[in-house]
Design a protein around this motif. Structure first.
Motif, mmCIF file in Angstrom:
data_model
loop_
_atom_site.group_PDB
_atom_site.id
_atom_site.type_symbol
_atom_site.label_atom_id
_atom_site.label_comp_id
_atom_site.label_asym_id
_atom_site.label_seq_id
_atom_site.Cartn_x
_atom_site.Cartn_y
_atom_site.Cartn_z
ATOM 1 N N LEU A 1 -9.240 -5.866 -2.299
ATOM 2 C CA LEU A 1 -8.513 -4.607 -2.479
ATOM 3 C C LEU A 1 -7.608 -4.766 -3.688
ATOM 4 C CD1 LEU A 1 -7.578 -1.779 -1.420
ATOM 5 C CD2 LEU A 1 -5.813 -3.000 -0.125
ATOM 6 N N PRO B 1 -14.557 -0.404 4.911
ATOM 7 C CA PRO B 1 -13.171 -0.845 4.675
ATOM 8 C C PRO B 1 -12.226 -0.416 5.801
ATOM 9 C CG PRO B 1 -14.103 0.099 2.676
ATOM 10 C CD PRO B 1 -15.090 0.370 3.781
ATOM 11 N N SER C 1 -16.090 -3.460 -0.528
ATOM 12 C CA SER C 1 -16.499 -4.017 0.751
ATOM 13 C C SER C 1 -18.023 -4.124 0.788
ATOM 14 C CB SER C 1 -16.003 -3.122 1.894
ATOM 15 O OG SER C 1 -16.157 -3.764 3.138
ATOM 16 N N TYR D 1 -7.320 6.780 -3.990
ATOM 17 C CA TYR D 1 -8.075 5.733 -3.298
ATOM 18 C C TYR D 1 -9.562 5.863 -3.575
ATOM 19 C CZ TYR D 1 -10.078 2.970 0.536
ATOM 20 O OH TYR D 1 -10.805 2.062 1.276
ATOM 21 N N ASP E 1 -10.995 -0.369 -3.173
ATOM 22 C CA ASP E 1 -11.587 -1.272 -2.183
ATOM 23 C C ASP E 1 -13.004 -1.632 -2.602
ATOM 24 O OD1 ASP E 1 -10.765 -2.475 0.241
ATOM 25 O OD2 ASP E 1 -10.301 -0.525 1.125
ATOM 26 N N GLU F 1 0.829 -1.208 0.000
ATOM 27 C CA GLU F 1 0.000 0.000 0.000
ATOM 28 C C GLU F 1 0.863 1.257 0.000
ATOM 29 O OE1 GLU F 1 -3.992 -1.634 2.345
ATOM 30 O OE2 GLU F 1 -2.300 -0.811 3.478
ATOM 31 N N ALA G 1 -13.188 3.768 -2.521
ATOM 32 C CA ALA G 1 -13.850 2.699 -1.772
ATOM 33 C C ALA G 1 -15.267 2.537 -2.292
ATOM 34 C CB ALA G 1 -13.865 3.025 -0.290
#
Length: 280
Positions: free
Chosen positions: A218, A123, A118, A165, A116, A108, A167
């Motif tokens: 991920l 997450p 989830s 990033y 991500d 990471e 999610a």
């Protein structure tokens, strides 16, 4: 004994899988032919690719030189092997924290982008302390291990400002009150705040057709090397490489199509917070 190799770890399984992927995708060499060029036995080559021996940064450099990969790709993979060996929090195992989590943290830290997915849980990279503790308690993490797990998670979260990033979060996750409603409300407020800071948080509505999106994962993408997918297990995880990772790249494309936008998701989160606070 001086010069003795370290025992293999999850880090070596990940590196070995990447080296195998490079051989299969970027060369025409068989395992035996590659071993001969390196001056290794076929057994040593097999153990290397399967993560059953410690792989040094020098090993990685030698293998990639034989494979004649582009300099930028070679340097990135060698740097990755070195960075995992350098003194960092992930190279000093924390009591109770799975070996795979240390490898994940190092990856990471190098990634340029993280995605991500989830389904029923916020997450880990976005969890608050109280929410994380409530979840860990629910899955049976011991009280003495809980703080170490949180310390590892908190340090992983420090990567977020430095990486792209996104999610994708299933609707069930933002309605499941690990630790009670007060804990969930605080967690949702944290998501709203992170979204305002530019973190990509996108909700996936319930009852949306999503064949193939059956488990959380991920996806990690790097500047000069192939992507990796990490599938989280109850007390650890596993890394997937080419060609398996291609399926996760395809799943991400599907998520982009079916998920709400960041603005829509932030609006939904705000309404959920208002609804729950109105019931106190």
């Amino acid at each position: 004994m001086p010069g003795q190799r370290k025992p293999p770890t999850a880090r070596d399984r990940a590196l070995g899988a990447q080296l195998k992927s490079v051989r299969n995708k970027q060369t025409t060499l068989s395992l035996e032919a590659a071993a001969a060029l390196l001056g290794w036995s076929s057994a040593t080559m097999s153990r290397t690719e399967n993560g059953k021996r410690h792989i040094s940064a020098e090993d990685v450099a030698s293998v990639l030189a034989v494979y004649r990969v582009p300099v930028t790709q070679r340097d990135a993979l060698v740097r990755r092997a070195k960075s995992i060996d350098e003194p960092g929090w992930w190279s000093r195992p924390l009591p109770g924290v799975p070996d795979e989590l240390s490898v994940l943290a190092s990856y990471e830290a190098e990634a340029r982008a993280l995605t991500d997915w989830s389904i029923t849980l916020i997450p880990g990279l976005l969890q608050t302390y109280e929410y994380a503790k409530a979840y860990m308690r629910d899955v049976g993490v011991s009280t003495e291990d809980m703080e170490m797990f949180w310390m590892a998670r908190l340090r992983r979260q420090q990567t977020l400002p430095k990486v792209e990033y996104t999610a994708f979060i299933g609707a069930a996750a933002v309605r499941t009150p690990f630790g009670g409603w007060d804990v969930l409300i605080a967690q949702l407020k944290h998501l709203v705040e992170m979204s305002k800071r530019g973190i990509g948080i996108r909700l996936v509505p319930e009852y949306t057709p999503r064949a193939g999106l059956y488990h959380p994962w991920l996806l990690l993408e790097f500047p000069d090397s192939s992507a990796i997918a990490h599938v989280e297990l109850l007390r650890g995880g596993m890394f997937l490489h080419d060609p398996e990772v291609d399926r996760y790249i395809a799943q991400r494309a599907k998520l982009h199509k079916i998920a709400l936008t960041t603005a829509e998701s932030r609006d939904i989160l705000g309404k959920l917070i208002e609804q729950r606070e109105g019931r106190r």
